[in-house]
Write an enzyme that holds these catalytic residues in place. Structure first.
Site, PDB file in Angstrom:
ATOM      1  N   ASP A  13      -3.569   3.638   7.701  1.00 40.89           N
ATOM      2  CA  ASP A  13      -3.014   4.467   6.693  1.00 40.89           C
ATOM      3  C   ASP A  13      -4.071   5.106   5.844  1.00 40.89           C
ATOM      4  O   ASP A  13      -5.269   4.663   5.971  1.00 40.89           O
ATOM      5  CB  ASP A  13      -2.121   3.635   5.771  1.00 40.89           C
ATOM      6  CG  ASP A  13      -1.320   4.281   4.454  1.00 40.89           C
ATOM      7  OD1 ASP A  13      -1.185   5.172   4.753  1.00 40.89           O
ATOM      8  OD2 ASP A  13      -1.497   3.749   3.580  1.00 40.89           O
ATOM      9  N   ASP A  15      -4.037   6.320   2.005  1.00 41.59           N
ATOM     10  CA  ASP A  15      -4.241   6.022   0.623  1.00 41.59           C
ATOM     11  C   ASP A  15      -3.997   4.581   0.446  1.00 41.59           C
ATOM     12  O   ASP A  15      -3.118   4.140   0.961  1.00 41.59           O
ATOM     13  CB  ASP A  15      -3.060   6.810   0.015  1.00 41.59           C
ATOM     14  CG  ASP A  15      -3.180   8.379  -0.044  1.00 41.59           C
ATOM     15  OD1 ASP A  15      -4.354   8.946  -0.685  1.00 41.59           O
ATOM     16  OD2 ASP A  15      -2.367   9.164   0.336  1.00 41.59           O
ATOM     17  N   ASP A 209      -1.847  -0.853   3.565  1.00 39.88           N
ATOM     18  CA  ASP A 209      -1.918  -1.517   2.095  1.00 39.88           C
ATOM     19  C   ASP A 209      -0.625  -1.989   1.629  1.00 39.88           C
ATOM     20  O   ASP A 209      -0.569  -2.435   0.413  1.00 39.88           O
ATOM     21  CB  ASP A 209      -2.827  -0.738   1.214  1.00 39.88           C
ATOM     22  CG  ASP A 209      -1.809   0.588   0.569  1.00 39.88           C
ATOM     23  OD1 ASP A 209      -1.419   1.374   1.545  1.00 39.88           O
ATOM     24  OD2 ASP A 209      -1.698   0.610  -0.498  1.00 39.88           O
TER      25      ASP A 209
END
Length: 271
Positions: A13, A15, A209
Protein backbone atom coordinates in the site's frame (compact mmCIF):
# COMPACT_ATOMS: atom_id res chain seq x y z
CA UNK A 1 1.45 -27.24 7.59
CA UNK A 2 3.96 -27.10 4.74
CA UNK A 3 6.69 -24.46 4.73
CA UNK A 4 5.79 -21.28 2.81
CA UNK A 5 7.23 -20.91 -0.67
CA UNK A 6 10.04 -18.38 -1.20
CA UNK A 7 8.90 -14.80 -1.69
CA UNK A 8 9.06 -13.76 -5.34
CA UNK A 9 6.81 -10.66 -5.46
CA UNK A 10 5.73 -7.82 -3.20
CA UNK A 11 2.61 -5.66 -3.10
CA UNK A 12 2.56 -2.63 -0.84
CA UNK A 13 0.00 0.00 0.00
CA UNK A 14 1.11 3.61 -0.39
CA UNK A 15 -0.61 5.94 2.11
CA UNK A 16 0.25 4.99 5.67
CA UNK A 17 3.01 2.61 4.53
CA UNK A 18 5.31 4.66 2.31
CA UNK A 19 3.98 8.18 2.81
CA UNK A 20 1.68 10.25 4.99
CA UNK A 21 0.38 12.98 2.69
CA UNK A 22 3.65 13.75 0.84
CA UNK A 23 6.00 13.02 3.76
CA UNK A 24 8.01 9.82 3.46
CA UNK A 25 7.56 7.40 6.36
CA UNK A 26 10.51 5.71 8.12
CA UNK A 27 12.34 3.24 5.89
CA UNK A 28 10.12 3.82 2.84
CA UNK A 29 12.85 4.99 0.46
CA UNK A 30 15.19 2.19 1.59
CA UNK A 31 12.41 -0.40 1.26
CA UNK A 32 11.65 0.55 -2.34
CA UNK A 33 15.36 0.79 -3.16
CA UNK A 34 15.92 -2.70 -1.73
CA UNK A 35 13.03 -4.10 -3.79
CA UNK A 36 14.41 -2.48 -6.93
CA UNK A 37 17.91 -3.82 -6.27
CA UNK A 38 16.60 -7.32 -5.53
CA UNK A 39 15.04 -7.58 -8.97
CA UNK A 40 11.81 -8.84 -7.41
CA UNK A 41 8.61 -7.67 -9.15
CA UNK A 42 6.59 -5.27 -7.00
CA UNK A 43 3.64 -2.91 -7.19
CA UNK A 44 2.62 0.05 -5.07
CA UNK A 45 -1.16 -0.09 -4.60
CA UNK A 46 -3.53 2.70 -3.71
CA UNK A 47 -7.29 2.99 -3.43
CA UNK A 48 -7.01 6.66 -4.34
CA UNK A 49 -8.33 7.14 -7.88
CA UNK A 50 -7.64 10.87 -8.16
CA UNK A 51 -4.16 10.67 -9.62
CA UNK A 52 -2.52 8.99 -12.59
CA UNK A 53 0.54 6.79 -11.98
CA UNK A 54 2.69 9.61 -13.40
CA UNK A 55 1.25 12.05 -10.86
CA UNK A 56 1.79 9.59 -8.01
CA UNK A 57 5.37 8.90 -9.10
CA UNK A 58 6.08 12.64 -8.89
CA UNK A 59 4.48 12.84 -5.43
CA UNK A 60 6.56 9.92 -4.18
CA UNK A 61 9.73 11.40 -5.68
CA UNK A 62 9.06 14.62 -3.77
CA UNK A 63 9.40 12.51 -0.62
CA UNK A 64 12.60 10.86 -1.83
CA UNK A 65 10.95 7.58 -2.88
CA UNK A 66 11.80 6.44 -6.38
CA UNK A 67 9.02 4.23 -7.76
CA UNK A 68 8.73 3.58 -11.52
CA UNK A 69 5.44 4.69 -13.04
CA UNK A 70 4.88 1.12 -14.22
CA UNK A 71 5.05 -0.12 -10.60
CA UNK A 72 2.03 1.92 -9.43
CA UNK A 73 -1.41 0.29 -9.49
CA UNK A 74 -4.46 2.39 -8.57
CA UNK A 75 -8.12 1.61 -8.00
CA UNK A 76 -8.80 3.71 -11.12
CA UNK A 77 -6.66 1.37 -13.23
CA UNK A 78 -8.25 -1.69 -11.62
CA UNK A 79 -11.71 -0.23 -12.28
CA UNK A 80 -10.85 0.42 -15.93
CA UNK A 81 -9.51 -3.12 -16.30
CA UNK A 82 -12.68 -4.51 -14.72
CA UNK A 83 -14.97 -2.51 -17.04
CA UNK A 84 -12.91 -3.43 -20.08
CA UNK A 85 -13.46 -7.08 -19.19
CA UNK A 86 -17.19 -6.60 -18.60
CA UNK A 87 -18.23 -4.32 -21.47
CA UNK A 88 -15.35 -3.33 -23.78
CA UNK A 89 -15.70 0.05 -25.45
CA UNK A 90 -18.56 1.07 -23.21
CA UNK A 91 -19.92 4.38 -21.96
CA UNK A 92 -19.80 5.94 -18.52
CA UNK A 93 -20.78 9.01 -16.58
CA UNK A 94 -17.78 9.69 -14.35
CA UNK A 95 -17.55 11.60 -11.09
CA UNK A 96 -13.84 11.84 -10.38
CA UNK A 97 -10.48 13.29 -11.32
CA UNK A 98 -7.86 12.77 -14.03
CA UNK A 99 -6.63 9.47 -12.61
CA UNK A 100 -10.02 7.89 -13.28
CA UNK A 101 -10.99 9.64 -16.52
CA UNK A 102 -7.56 8.96 -18.04
CA UNK A 103 -7.74 5.26 -17.14
CA UNK A 104 -11.17 4.95 -18.73
CA UNK A 105 -10.16 6.88 -21.86
CA UNK A 106 -7.17 4.57 -22.30
CA UNK A 107 -9.43 1.49 -22.51
CA UNK A 108 -11.62 3.19 -25.10
CA UNK A 109 -14.54 4.24 -22.91
CA UNK A 110 -16.66 7.23 -23.90
CA UNK A 111 -17.57 9.73 -21.17
CA UNK A 112 -21.18 10.82 -21.49
CA UNK A 113 -24.20 11.86 -19.46
CA UNK A 114 -26.66 10.54 -22.04
CA UNK A 115 -27.86 7.04 -21.19
CA UNK A 116 -24.44 5.72 -20.08
CA UNK A 117 -24.01 2.03 -19.33
CA UNK A 118 -22.27 2.90 -16.05
CA UNK A 119 -22.02 5.60 -13.45
CA UNK A 120 -18.46 5.43 -12.14
CA UNK A 121 -17.68 7.20 -8.87
CA UNK A 122 -14.18 8.03 -7.65
CA UNK A 123 -12.42 10.57 -5.44
CA UNK A 124 -12.44 14.29 -6.01
CA UNK A 125 -11.73 17.16 -3.65
CA UNK A 126 -14.54 19.14 -5.29
CA UNK A 127 -17.64 16.91 -5.26
CA UNK A 128 -20.38 18.78 -7.13
CA UNK A 129 -23.98 18.58 -5.95
CA UNK A 130 -25.04 18.87 -9.58
CA UNK A 131 -22.78 15.95 -10.60
CA UNK A 132 -24.07 13.79 -7.73
CA UNK A 133 -27.66 14.63 -8.63
CA UNK A 134 -26.99 13.70 -12.25
CA UNK A 135 -25.43 10.40 -11.12
CA UNK A 136 -28.52 9.64 -9.02
CA UNK A 137 -30.88 10.27 -11.92
CA UNK A 138 -28.82 8.18 -14.34
CA UNK A 139 -28.76 5.25 -11.91
CA UNK A 140 -32.53 5.60 -11.45
CA UNK A 141 -32.80 5.44 -15.26
CA UNK A 142 -30.88 2.14 -15.35
CA UNK A 143 -27.14 2.89 -15.35
CA UNK A 144 -25.03 0.39 -13.44
CA UNK A 145 -23.28 1.82 -10.37
CA UNK A 146 -19.52 1.30 -9.92
CA UNK A 147 -17.29 2.83 -7.24
CA UNK A 148 -13.51 2.76 -7.38
CA UNK A 149 -13.34 1.95 -3.66
CA UNK A 150 -15.43 1.99 -0.48
CA UNK A 151 -13.20 4.29 1.63
CA UNK A 152 -15.51 6.66 3.55
CA UNK A 153 -12.88 9.31 4.23
CA UNK A 154 -9.37 10.32 3.28
CA UNK A 155 -6.59 12.43 4.79
CA UNK A 156 -5.71 16.01 4.01
CA UNK A 157 -3.47 18.62 5.60
CA UNK A 158 -6.53 20.10 7.33
CA UNK A 159 -7.98 16.77 8.50
CA UNK A 160 -10.33 14.13 7.13
CA UNK A 161 -12.29 14.73 3.93
CA UNK A 162 -15.23 12.71 2.57
CA UNK A 163 -14.13 10.09 0.06
CA UNK A 164 -15.76 7.74 -2.44
CA UNK A 165 -17.51 5.53 0.11
CA UNK A 166 -19.24 8.46 1.80
CA UNK A 167 -20.56 9.86 -1.47
CA UNK A 168 -21.54 6.38 -2.65
CA UNK A 169 -23.59 5.98 0.54
CA UNK A 170 -25.43 9.21 -0.29
CA UNK A 171 -26.20 7.98 -3.82
CA UNK A 172 -27.27 4.56 -2.50
CA UNK A 173 -29.60 6.17 0.04
CA UNK A 174 -31.17 8.23 -2.75
CA UNK A 175 -31.49 5.39 -5.29
CA UNK A 176 -31.58 2.16 -3.26
CA UNK A 177 -28.76 0.87 -5.51
CA UNK A 178 -25.51 -0.39 -3.99
CA UNK A 179 -22.30 0.15 -5.99
CA UNK A 180 -19.87 -2.56 -6.96
CA UNK A 181 -16.61 -1.50 -5.29
CA UNK A 182 -13.50 -2.52 -7.23
CA UNK A 183 -10.76 -1.38 -4.83
CA UNK A 184 -9.62 -2.87 -1.53
CA UNK A 185 -10.93 -4.77 0.38
CA UNK A 186 -12.29 -6.44 -2.76
CA UNK A 187 -9.69 -9.17 -3.50
CA UNK A 188 -10.27 -8.33 -7.18
CA UNK A 189 -7.81 -5.45 -6.66
CA UNK A 190 -5.18 -7.92 -5.43
CA UNK A 191 -5.90 -10.39 -8.23
CA UNK A 192 -5.56 -7.69 -10.87
CA UNK A 193 -2.21 -6.67 -9.34
CA UNK A 194 -1.01 -10.29 -9.31
CA UNK A 195 -2.04 -10.68 -12.94
CA UNK A 196 -0.16 -7.52 -13.86
CA UNK A 197 3.01 -9.03 -12.35
CA UNK A 198 2.29 -12.55 -13.65
CA UNK A 199 2.67 -13.55 -9.99
CA UNK A 200 1.27 -16.31 -7.79
CA UNK A 201 -0.48 -15.60 -4.50
CA UNK A 202 1.57 -18.23 -2.64
CA UNK A 203 4.82 -16.42 -3.40
CA UNK A 204 3.62 -12.85 -2.85
CA UNK A 205 3.48 -10.64 0.26
CA UNK A 206 1.05 -7.75 0.80
CA UNK A 207 2.22 -4.89 3.04
CA UNK A 208 -0.44 -2.54 4.39
CA UNK A 209 -1.48 -0.32 7.28
CA UNK A 210 -5.19 -1.17 7.52
CA UNK A 211 -6.60 -4.43 8.85
CA UNK A 212 -9.99 -3.80 7.21
CA UNK A 213 -8.68 -3.20 3.68
CA UNK A 214 -5.07 -4.18 3.02
CA UNK A 215 -4.80 -7.18 5.31
CA UNK A 216 -8.24 -8.71 4.70
CA UNK A 217 -8.00 -8.33 0.91
CA UNK A 218 -4.51 -9.84 0.94
CA UNK A 219 -5.75 -12.71 3.09
CA UNK A 220 -8.76 -13.37 0.86
CA UNK A 221 -6.52 -13.37 -2.23
CA UNK A 222 -4.26 -15.99 -0.61
CA UNK A 223 -1.26 -13.75 0.10
CA UNK A 224 0.94 -13.54 3.16
CA UNK A 225 0.39 -10.17 4.84
CA UNK A 226 2.45 -7.68 6.82
CA UNK A 227 0.78 -4.95 8.89
CA UNK A 228 2.82 -1.80 9.47
CA UNK A 229 1.90 0.46 12.39
CA UNK A 230 2.67 3.77 10.66
CA UNK A 231 -0.87 4.26 9.38
CA UNK A 232 -4.46 3.59 10.37
CA UNK A 233 -4.50 0.41 12.49
CA UNK A 234 -2.92 0.59 15.95
CA UNK A 235 -1.37 -2.40 17.69
CA UNK A 236 -4.11 -2.48 20.34
CA UNK A 237 -6.77 -2.79 17.60
CA UNK A 238 -5.38 -5.91 15.91
CA UNK A 239 -7.05 -8.41 18.24
CA UNK A 240 -10.48 -6.91 17.54
CA UNK A 241 -10.44 -8.50 14.09
CA UNK A 242 -11.28 -12.19 13.50
CA UNK A 243 -8.20 -12.56 11.29
CA UNK A 244 -4.53 -11.75 11.79
CA UNK A 245 -1.68 -10.58 9.59
CA UNK A 246 1.21 -12.95 9.00
CA UNK A 247 3.54 -10.41 10.61
CA UNK A 248 3.32 -7.03 12.38
CA UNK A 249 6.12 -4.44 12.17
CA UNK A 250 6.53 -0.89 13.37
CA UNK A 251 7.39 0.36 9.86
CA UNK A 252 8.70 -0.89 6.52
CA UNK A 253 12.18 -0.13 7.82
CA UNK A 254 11.99 -3.53 9.55
CA UNK A 255 11.46 -5.24 6.18
CA UNK A 256 14.52 -3.77 4.46
CA UNK A 257 17.02 -6.40 5.75
CA UNK A 258 14.76 -9.26 4.66
CA UNK A 259 14.41 -7.80 1.16
CA UNK A 260 18.11 -7.04 0.93
CA UNK A 261 18.95 -10.68 1.76
CA UNK A 262 16.84 -12.10 -1.06
CA UNK A 263 18.74 -14.03 -3.69
CA UNK A 264 18.18 -13.60 -7.42
CA UNK A 265 14.55 -14.19 -8.47
CA UNK A 266 13.54 -17.61 -9.73
CA UNK A 267 13.53 -18.02 -13.51
CA UNK A 268 10.63 -19.23 -15.59
CA UNK A 269 6.89 -18.50 -15.38
CA UNK A 270 5.08 -18.14 -12.06
CA UNK A 271 3.65 -21.35 -10.60
Amino acid sequence: MSDPKPVECWLTDMDGVLVHEQRALPGAADFIAALTTSGRPFLVLTNNSMYTPRDLRARLQAGGIDVPESAIWTSALATAQFLDGQRPGGTAYVVGEAGLTTALHEIGYVMTDRSPEYVVLGETRTYSFDAITRAIRLIEAGARFIATNPDPSGPSAEGSVPATGAVAALITRATGVEPYNVGKPNPLMMRSALNRLDAHSETTIMVGDRMDTDIVSGLEAGLRTVLVLTGSTRRDQIDRFPYRPTRVVESVAELVPAVAQLGPPATGPAA
